[in-house]
Design a protein around this motif. Structure first.
Motif, short mmCIF file in Angstrom:
data_model
loop_
_atom_site.label_atom_id
_atom_site.label_comp_id
_atom_site.label_asym_id
_atom_site.label_seq_id
_atom_site.Cartn_x
_atom_site.Cartn_y
_atom_site.Cartn_z
N TYR A 1 10.70 -0.06 7.74
CA TYR A 1 11.26 -1.48 6.36
C TYR A 1 10.50 -0.75 4.93
O TYR A 1 9.68 0.27 5.15
CB TYR A 1 9.98 -2.90 6.69
N ARG A 2 10.80 -0.78 4.02
CA ARG A 2 10.77 -0.23 2.32
C ARG A 2 10.43 -1.33 1.11
O ARG A 2 11.69 -1.85 1.27
CB ARG A 2 10.98 0.60 1.60
N LEU A 3 9.29 -1.62 0.75
CA LEU A 3 8.96 -2.61 -0.26
C LEU A 3 9.93 -1.38 -1.36
O LEU A 3 7.94 -1.16 -1.96
CB LEU A 3 7.66 -3.26 0.03
N ALA B 1 0.49 -1.08 -0.20
CA ALA B 1 -0.06 -0.02 0.25
C ALA B 1 1.03 1.26 0.39
O ALA B 1 0.47 2.55 -0.49
CB ALA B 1 -1.03 -0.17 1.35
N GLU B 2 2.06 1.43 0.70
CA GLU B 2 2.83 2.28 0.70
C GLU B 2 4.33 1.89 -0.04
O GLU B 2 5.04 2.24 0.24
CB GLU B 2 3.38 2.66 2.30
N ARG B 3 4.09 1.51 -1.00
CA ARG B 3 4.70 1.06 -2.04
C ARG B 3 5.98 1.97 -1.85
O ARG B 3 5.60 3.30 -3.05
CB ARG B 3 4.57 0.50 -3.35
N GLY B 4 7.73 1.77 -1.95
CA GLY B 4 8.82 3.01 -2.64
C GLY B 4 8.89 3.74 -1.40
O GLY B 4 9.51 4.60 -1.22
N THR B 5 7.73 3.72 -0.28
CA THR B 5 8.28 4.57 0.92
C THR B 5 8.19 3.73 2.15
O THR B 5 7.62 2.37 1.92
CB THR B 5 7.13 5.57 0.43
N VAL B 6 9.03 4.70 3.21
CA VAL B 6 9.45 3.98 4.41
C VAL B 6 8.50 3.98 5.30
O VAL B 6 7.19 4.54 5.87
CB VAL B 6 10.92 4.60 5.26
N VAL B 7 8.18 2.35 6.00
CA VAL B 7 7.25 2.38 6.56
C VAL B 7 7.15 1.89 7.86
O VAL B 7 7.99 1.34 8.14
CB VAL B 7 5.46 0.88 6.10
N SER B 8 7.00 2.76 8.80
CA SER B 8 7.10 2.89 9.87
C SER B 8 7.06 1.60 10.77
O SER B 8 6.08 1.00 10.11
CB SER B 8 7.03 4.23 10.89
N VAL B 9 8.14 1.07 12.10
CA VAL B 9 7.41 0.11 12.43
C VAL B 9 6.20 0.17 13.51
O VAL B 9 5.43 -0.48 13.26
CB VAL B 9 8.64 -0.82 13.96
#
Length: 235
Positions: free
Chosen positions: A96-98, A38-46
């Protein structure tokens, strides 16, 4: 180099690595993948991932579990015969980032691109290309975006956005079909679409035009009356 990954978020959370279905594990692990996509390419916080997994009540070893889910996903998204895998799923200081790499594909992104392309073709008066492209886009819709997680808070805005985009694609596809001279063959499809979305005004207009074109003037008037009554009752 690892083969391409095809991610699916319509109806179910799935991934194929170089054409082979990946074993994405249980619901919590699939949820992590859904949030990252959903947040691809963006860092998602823990913290954001933890909220998606456990809301406000993470378990005592929640961080350990989250790290395990990410590690498992990283392994799942790499082809088994790869000697030097590329990093799709990164661990960064803030989370993390995907990232989609090379020929990686995500069905939601492909759907959005095709809808944009189809509507652009209509804007150029290329009804045939518009119809074909929008038909291809709508075939990708296999169920609600984010599947089992569609009602989770992290997915809410995107589910609404893609649902609205699908509504627009359906409307535009019928517009293209009518520009191409369609008539009687569209009526069953229009009736079915209206059964699912009875307050879609433009679909009522498309139905009236299709009925009129086939010489069913009284039925077209009846459709107008049905539309008026439905909108009055529902809206």
């Amino acid at each position: 180099m690892t083969g391409p990954v095809e991610y699916s978020l319509f109806g179910a959370i799935e991934a194929c690595v170089d054409g082979t279905p990946a074993a994405l594990g249980g619901p919590k692990q699939r949820c992590v993948l859904a949030v990252l996509l959903a947040e691809r390419g963006t860092v998602v916080s823990v913290d954001r991932l933890a909220d998606a997994l456990w809301y406000d009540e993470p378990p005592a070893k929640g961080l350990v579990s989250l790290r395990s889910y990410v590690s498992n996903l990283r392994r799942c998204l790499t082809a088994a015969d790869t000697d030097a895998p590329v990093t799709r799923l990164e661990t960064l200081p803030l989370g993390y980032r995907l990232t989609l790499l090379g020929e990686d594909r995500l069905d939601l992104a492909t759907f959005e691109h095709l809808v944009d392309e189809g509507r652009a073709a209509l804007g150029r008066d290329d009804a045939k290309l518009g119809f074909d492209t929008l038909t291809t886009a709508l075939r990708l819709w296999r169920g609600r975006p984010f599947g089992e997680f569609a009602d989770h808070e992290f997915a809410h805005a995107e589910v609404l956005r893609y649902s609205a985009l699908r509504r627009l694609a359906i409307e535009s596809r019928f517009d293209a079909a009518l520009r191409l001279g369609g008539g009687s063959e569209l009526i069953p499809e229009l009736e079915a679409a209206l059964a699912n979305d009875p307050v879609h005004e433009k679909l009522w207009g498309h139905l009236m035009l299709a009925l009129f074109r086939t010489g069913r003037g009284p039925d077209a008037v009846g459709a107008f009356e049905r539309a008026r009554d439905t909108l009055d009752r529902e809206v």
